[in-house]
Design an enzyme around this catalytic site. Structure first.
Site, PDB file in Angstrom:
ATOM      1  N   ASP A 199       1.729  36.670  42.997  1.00 56.24           N
ATOM      2  CA  ASP A 199       0.629  36.931  43.913  1.00 56.24           C
ATOM      3  C   ASP A 199      -0.592  36.195  43.381  1.00 56.24           C
ATOM      4  OD1 ASP A 199      -1.388  37.897  45.485  1.00 56.24           O
ATOM      5  OD2 ASP A 199      -1.078  40.014  45.003  1.00 56.24           O
TER       6      ASP A 199
ATOM      7  N   GLU B 257       2.266  43.832  40.213  1.00 60.93           N
ATOM      8  CA  GLU B 257       1.598  45.106  40.522  1.00 60.93           C
ATOM      9  C   GLU B 257       2.601  46.261  40.432  1.00 60.93           C
ATOM     10  OE1 GLU B 257      -2.040  46.631  43.401  1.00 60.93           O
ATOM     11  OE2 GLU B 257      -0.827  44.945  44.091  1.00 60.93           O
TER      12      GLU B 257
END
Length: 254
Positions: free
Chosen positions: A148, A35
């Site tokens: 993640d 991200e």
């Protein structure tokens, strides 16, 4: 070999919170970021080089300010693979792999299921990713897939399993998938060493969740079974606070 994985929730925001000073203190050989929410041209890459990471690989989403992964290395990998060749995954910049002698490290950012459409997208990604990895393992067996995963595997991995049982990230279908992923030949390195409760890697920004440790363990360093004999340590680095996630670490004796 010390490997860290960190969803930074925007690398530019993390840099303003002292990320580079922390990185130099943590001193991993490889750090996988998720991200990043930035294109390479929006960053001063020399900053990372000066911090001791001359080999920086960025794989951004086509949509600006969204998703994206990166891998920063102290030593040059022998091979770098951007994406999976699956167009909808690669459009969102979710997979980046670096190959060294004896081990390959992937930074992976699995989609979240923020609404019904995204849950369907997430489930498709999960199935396609499993098939991709099944094929990849035939030629790249020594994989470490960091990132993640946006899934808590067991009740121990989430602060309130009862109230969250119908929330994406802890849905039965997601939990079943990540369990099957491990059974396909991967070790959840953190749980290999640590079976204690209340160990999380993500906290909502709401309701003082981090201070109260009302978190979720969404981040994993999945280590392929052939590397089990060189697994030395795996920890969650909760003291790092540049994001709503914290970094995780795995060390291999190679």
């Amino acid at each position: 070999m010390k490997i860290i994985s960190y969803n930074v929730n925007g690398i530019r925001a993390a840099l303003k919170k002292g990320f580079l000073d922390w990185l130099q203190q943590a001193d991993p050989d490889v750090i996988c970021l998720q991200e990043i929410k930035a294109q390479e041209e929006q960053l001063n890459v020399q900053e990372f080089v000066d911090a001791g990471y001359p080999y920086c690989y960025w794989y951004s989403a086509q949509k600006k300010g969204y998703s994206g992964v990166a891998v920063l290395c102290k030593t040059e990998p022998k091979n770098v693979v951007y994406g999976t060749g699956i167009d909808y995954m690669d459009f969102e910049g979710r997979n980046l792999r670096v190959d060294f002698e004896g081990v390959s490290v992937m930074s992976m950012y699995l989609p979240s299921g923020s609404n019904v459409a995204r849950i369907e997208h997430k489930l498709k990604y999960m199935d396609d990713f499993q098939n991709y990895i099944n094929d990849l393992k035939t030629t790249v067996p020594n994989l470490v897939i960091c990132g993640d995963y946006n899934i808590c595997h067991q009740a121990i991995d989430i602060h309130d399993p009862v109230r969250n049982k119908n929330v994406s990230g802890f849905l039965p279908v997601e939990r079943e998938w990540i369990g099957a992923f491990m059974e396909s030949g991967f070790i959840d390195s953190f749980r290999y060493f640590n079976t204690e409760p209340d160990q999380y890697s993500w906290w909502s920004y709401r309701a003082n969740s981090r201070a109260n440790n009302k978190g979720w363990r969404l981040d994993y360093a999945m280590v392929a079974k052939p590397l089990e004999e060189v697994l030395e340590r795996a920890v969650i680095l909760q003291e790092a606070k540049h994001s709503d996630h914290c970094p995780i670490l795995v060390e291999l004796g190679i």
